[in-house]
Design an enzyme around this catalytic site. Structure first.
Site, PDB file in Angstrom:
ATOM      1  N   GLY A 193       0.805  -1.220   0.000  1.00 42.32           N
ATOM      2  CA  GLY A 193       0.000   0.000   0.000  1.00 42.32           C
ATOM      3  C   GLY A 193       0.837   1.267   0.000  1.00 42.32           C
ATOM      4  O   GLY A 193       0.373   2.326  -0.427  1.00 42.32           O
ATOM      5  N   GLU A 307      -4.154  12.888   2.350  1.00 42.88           N
ATOM      6  CA  GLU A 307      -2.801  13.455   2.160  1.00 42.88           C
ATOM      7  C   GLU A 307      -2.446  13.452   0.678  1.00 42.88           C
ATOM      8  O   GLU A 307      -1.343  13.068   0.274  1.00 42.88           O
ATOM      9  CB  GLU A 307      -1.781  12.652   2.972  1.00 42.88           C
ATOM     10  CG  GLU A 307      -2.225  12.451   4.418  1.00 42.88           C
ATOM     11  CD  GLU A 307      -1.208  11.752   5.297  1.00 42.88           C
ATOM     12  OE1 GLU A 307      -0.121  11.425   4.806  1.00 42.88           O
ATOM     13  OE2 GLU A 307      -1.492  11.562   6.483  1.00 42.88           O
ATOM     14  N   GLU A 323       3.263  17.931   2.618  1.00 40.79           N
ATOM     15  CA  GLU A 323       4.039  17.219   3.642  1.00 40.79           C
ATOM     16  C   GLU A 323       5.535  17.282   3.311  1.00 40.79           C
ATOM     17  O   GLU A 323       5.933  17.148   2.151  1.00 40.79           O
ATOM     18  CB  GLU A 323       3.576  15.762   3.706  1.00 40.79           C
ATOM     19  CG  GLU A 323       4.325  14.966   4.764  1.00 40.79           C
ATOM     20  CD  GLU A 323       3.936  13.488   4.782  1.00 40.79           C
ATOM     21  OE1 GLU A 323       2.889  13.139   4.208  1.00 40.79           O
ATOM     22  OE2 GLU A 323       4.694  12.688   5.358  1.00 40.79           O
ATOM     23  N   CYS A 399       7.367  10.465  10.286  1.00 36.75           N
ATOM     24  CA  CYS A 399       8.122  10.147   9.065  1.00 36.75           C
ATOM     25  C   CYS A 399       9.025  11.306   8.636  1.00 36.75           C
ATOM     26  O   CYS A 399      10.135  11.085   8.144  1.00 36.75           O
ATOM     27  CB  CYS A 399       7.158   9.792   7.936  1.00 36.75           C
ATOM     28  SG  CYS A 399       5.790  10.945   7.745  1.00 36.75           S
TER      29      CYS A 399
HETATM   30 ZN   LIG Z   1       6.439  12.725   6.470  1.00 37.72          ZN
END
Ligand SMILES: [Zn+2]
Length: 640
Positions: A193, A307, A323, A399
């Protein structure tokens, strides 16, 4: 231990589809200037902060529980291991810049922990080992197992290339053997995914020469768009790049980070297979992004929902997702496109994205991070579904911080390449480049000043070779001098100026790029920027921040587009920045009290008074008290 040539994060030295070859990992050293300062902060502040956060957030405890060294519940999201791997990768590149016994000891402790968390069959994933035993590989859509594996592989390759140590690579290879046993033709046919494993497997192929890793990468790529990934929480196959096969995809869509990690993996496959048809399709996707779905900062991802990329021209400023990882992914993708084609437009986008969308993601002190990077903020520190104006030490989904760390630590990799004709300089920084028998010293105050001086410190005597210098697409004028004498013909923006010469020791090449600040306008179909302009100077996008405009709400400011922009060096502001002064007005909105709309022409034009505007680099916003910010500024054409 290490023998012979080795590479940075990407190695195209032997890639059949690469027009440009990456340099040896030691070839380029950034040793000062703008990026050198950022790398120092990354090493001294961000990396120690990062490992503290990995401890606090539970990433390390999760691995300890998986290793049977302690007990407790798994903490955090399913992909917690990936943050550990990205931090290890960052430290590996950083130790290449300057060895450190302390950092090495820290790494070895973590690597030993990862080894202890590895199962007898090679599998490693603290979430599935601790929180969902017996359920491994059952939720490829959301489980991120292959994603975490990809980051382990990348960290392991970095550790080997930077330090010459196979410790982590041996662990990663055992896990990859396990993955080969589960997935592939005749075994389980599916894809993950969240793309990431693909680019990692291609790099593992480059590192080991084992073709099966490239084959598994292309296998995963080719499963997309065939309804194999399954339903996802956004109920849209496009959200996970599963609407059409990779070879038929002409747009970037869905989750921006996933989309661009996938595109990066596809580009890697093209570099190794020389598949021109696939590269052409990928180029169409890149153009879709750049021509319709890109923020001025280089940021990507217009929507908080999923996102995701928006529709063409859907690029809200305050609601931007953008992001930090999406911007990093864009750099990774464009870097591979550059290596595959040698076209300057990819290096131009890398520059824009590095200086703006990515750098805005980290505070000047290296210890605070944005996940979401809006182009306008009302000054509220936090919002539920829009970006706030306060970076955080870490995130529940963390992340971005270690992703910034590994990129900054490996930044030298993106500066220059070689081909059969000579060297290409793509990014300007204070650096030394030693490659193909040549040693170059690059001195520059870029991006504050546009002069780049390249001094040939050593060159083997012999035939002419070509030094190619990127002339940025944003510049209005640039000229080149060799040993003090201007060369004929203008250097065209958006191209490389190619200087073929039997370069000799002591010769000096100088590129001077105009850094006059400029106004930028946006495509008229972008709703959020209508009637507005933005300020740029050099590669930097500028913004207005409330702290520089006491007494006048940012929302009420307008710019006079006929007035001159003046830049000035502000040594005490934000660590030293070039600010841009503009003229404009503060518009009196008091007549609008109690009303949001009114028939046009029923009230006199709003009063306004002259206002001096001060713009700062967007990458430095939100480093003072919380306040509003905007990149796009309403324009007032006529003088009052
Ligand atoms: Zn990130």
């Amino acid at each position: 231990m290490m023998t012979g040539a080795t590479a940075g994060p990407v190695d195209t030295a032997r890639s059949p589809g690469a027009v440009l070859k990456t340099l040896d990992v030691r070839a380029t050293t950034i040793d000062g200037g703008f990026w050198g300062e950022r790398q120092t902060v990354n090493r001294q502040k961000a990396l120690p902060h990062g490992v503290r956060m990995l401890e606090t957030a539970g990433n390390l405890d999760n691995l300890r529980i998986a290793a049977g060294r302690t007990t407790g519940r798994f903490r955090g999201r399913v992909f917690m291991d990936s943050d550990v791997y990205k931090w290890l990768e960052a430290v590996a590149w950083e130790m290449l810049r300057a060895p450190s016994d302390e950092l090495r000891a820290q790494c070895e402790t973590l690597i030993e922990l990862v080894a202890a968390a590895q199962g007898d069959d090679g599998y490693i994933n603290s979430h599935y080992t601790v929180a969902e035993p017996g359920r491994r590989w059952t939720d490829l859509t959301h489980g991120h197992e292959l994603y975490c594996a990809g980051h382990l592989i990348q960290a392991a390759i970095a550790y080997r290339r930077a330090i010459g140590d196979d410790l982590l690579l041996a662990i990663a290879k055992r896990y990859v053997d396990n993955i080969h046993a589960v997935f592939g033709p005749g075994r389980r046919v599916t894809a993950d995914g969240h793309a990431e494993i693909e680019m990692a497997l291609v790099e593992l192929y480059r590192e080991t020469g084992e073709r099966r890793h490239l084959d598994l990468a292309t296998f995963f790529l080719d499963q997309r768009g065939r309804d194999r990934i399954g339903p996802n929480r956004y109920d849209s196959p496009a959200a996970y790049q599963d609407r059409v096969p990779v070879r038929d995809a002409t747009t970037v869509e869905g989750h921006a980070v996933r989309a661009l990690y996938l595109a990066t993996g596809v580009a890697d496959a093209c570099l190794e297979t020389g598949d021109d048809a696939l590269l052409k399709t990928l180029t169409t996707q890149w153009e879709d992004m750049v021509e319709r779905k890109l923020y001025l900062t280089g940021g990507v991802g217009a929507r908080h929902l999923a996102e995701a990329f928006g529709q063409p021209y859907e690029l809200p400023n305050d609601l931007a997702y953008s992001e930090t990882c999406g911007a990093i992914a864009s750099v990774m993708w464009s870097w591979r496109m550059l290596l595959a084609t040698g076209e300057a437009r990819y290096a131009d986008l890398i520059e824009r994205t590095l200086f703006n969308a990515i750098l805005a993601g980290v505070s000047l002190d290296g210890e605070r991070y944005f996940y979401v990077n809006p182009l306008a903020s009302d000054g509220e520190p936090e919002h539920l579904h829009r970006g706030g104006c306060r970076r955080k030490p870490w995130h529940l989904v963390a992340c971005c911080p270690p992703n910034v760390m590994r990129l900054l630590a490996s930044l030298a990799h993106y500066v220059a390449t070689r081909d059969a004709t000579g060297l290409q300089i793509h990014q300007y920084a204070a650096a030394r480049i030693v490659a193909s028998g040549i040693a170059l010293r690059m001195d520059t105050k870029y991006p504050w000043a546009g002069d780049v001086r390249l001094h040939v410190e050593a060159a083997t005597t012999g035939p002419a070779w070509t030094l190619a210098l990127r002339v940025p697409d944003w510049c209005t004028s640039a000229d080149v001098r060799i040993n003090g004498r201007s060369i004929a013909g203008p250097a065209a923006p958006g191209e490389y100026v190619r200087l073929e010469r039997a370069w000799a020791r002591g010769e000096v090449d100088e590129l001077s790029i105009s850094m006059v600040p400029r106004l930028v306008e946006a495509h008229p179909r972008i709703e959020s920027t209508r009637g507005c302009v933005a300020i740029e100077r050099g590669p930097l996008v500028y913004c207005l921040e409330q702290a520089d405009h006491p007494g006048a709400p940012i929302a009420d400011l307008a710019i006079d587009t006929d007035a001159r922009l003046e830049s000035a060096w502000a040594p005490d502001l934000l660590g030293g920045v070039a600010v841009v002064h503009a003229s404009g007005w503060e518009v009196d909105a008091s007549a609008w009290r109690h009303r949001l709309y009114r028939p046009r022409g029923t009230a006199p034009r709003a009063a306004r008074r002259p206002a001096a505007l001060t713009a700062i680099p967007y990458c430095t916003w939100a480093n003072r008290e919380a306040g509003a910010m905007r990149v796009w500024i309403p324009r007032v054409e006529e003088r009052s």
